[in-house]
Design a protein around this motif. Structure first.
Motif, short mmCIF file in Angstrom:
data_model
loop_
_atom_site.label_atom_id
_atom_site.label_comp_id
_atom_site.label_asym_id
_atom_site.label_seq_id
_atom_site.Cartn_x
_atom_site.Cartn_y
_atom_site.Cartn_z
N ASP A 1 0.86 -1.18 0.00
CA ASP A 1 0.00 0.00 0.00
C ASP A 1 0.90 1.23 0.00
OD1 ASP A 1 -1.66 2.14 0.57
OD2 ASP A 1 -2.74 1.12 2.17
N SER A 2 0.92 1.97 -1.10
CA SER A 2 1.84 3.11 -1.22
C SER A 2 1.54 4.22 -0.22
CB SER A 2 1.79 3.69 -2.64
OG SER A 2 0.51 4.22 -2.94
N GLU A 3 0.32 4.31 0.26
CA GLU A 3 -0.01 5.34 1.24
C GLU A 3 0.64 5.07 2.59
OE1 GLU A 3 -4.29 5.65 1.13
OE2 GLU A 3 -4.19 6.92 -0.65
N ARG B 1 -2.38 1.90 -4.54
CA ARG B 1 -3.29 2.40 -3.50
C ARG B 1 -4.71 2.30 -4.02
NH1 ARG B 1 -4.76 7.39 -5.32
NH2 ARG B 1 -3.32 8.39 -6.74
N ARG C 1 -8.08 -0.26 -7.44
CA ARG C 1 -6.66 -0.18 -7.11
C ARG C 1 -5.90 0.53 -8.23
NH1 ARG C 1 -2.80 -1.84 -3.72
NH2 ARG C 1 -0.83 -2.55 -4.58
#
Length: 106
Positions: A23-25, A78, A85
Motif C-alpha cells: 500500500d503506497s499510502e 493504492r 486499485r
C-alpha cells in the motif's frame, strides 16, 4: 506516517522469490533510509499477537501489504476513491533480480 525503504522491500522479494503487494499510502518516502525501523514478514493469523507484543514494548506495527506468490512481482499501489486499485509500480521479481545481480562485480 512512517517512512519505509523500497530497497528493503525489493531485497525481500529477490531473496524469497515471492512478490509483495504494498500500500503506497503506508510506504511514505519509498527511498528514505530511517534508523530504528524493521521490515518483517508475519503470518496474518499471528498479526494480533505480534502487534500486542510490539505495543507492550512501545513499538507500533504498521502492515504495509501482503506477500504474493503469483505473479512474483513487487506491486505498489493504492485504493482510489472509487475503491479501485491504482498501480503505481509493478516490477517482476526476476527483473529486479537481474538488475541487482547486474550491479555486482562477479
Amino acid at each position: 506516517r512512517d517512512e519505509r525503504a523500497a530497497v528493503a522491500v525489493a531485497e525481500m522479494c529477490i531473496a524469497s522469490g515471492l512478490g509483495l503487494q504494498i500500500d503506497s499510502e503506508k510506504l511514505g518516502d519509498p527511498f528514505a533510509e530511517s534508523p530504528g525501523q524493521y521490515l518483517i514478514e508475519i503470518d496474518t493469523q499471528g498479526e494480533g499477537a505480534i502487534a500486542a507484543i510490539l505495543k507492550s514494548a512501545g513499538v507500533e506495527l504498521i502492515v504495509l501489504g501482503r506477500v504474493t506468490s503469483l505473479p512474483a512481482a513487487l506491486d505498489i499501489g493504492r485504493l482510489d476513491s472509487n475503491r479501485s486499485r491504482k498501480v503505481e509500480a509493478h516490477i517482476f521479481v526476476d527483473e529486479m533480480t537481474r538488475a541487482w545481480r547486474g550491479t555486482l562485480d562477479w
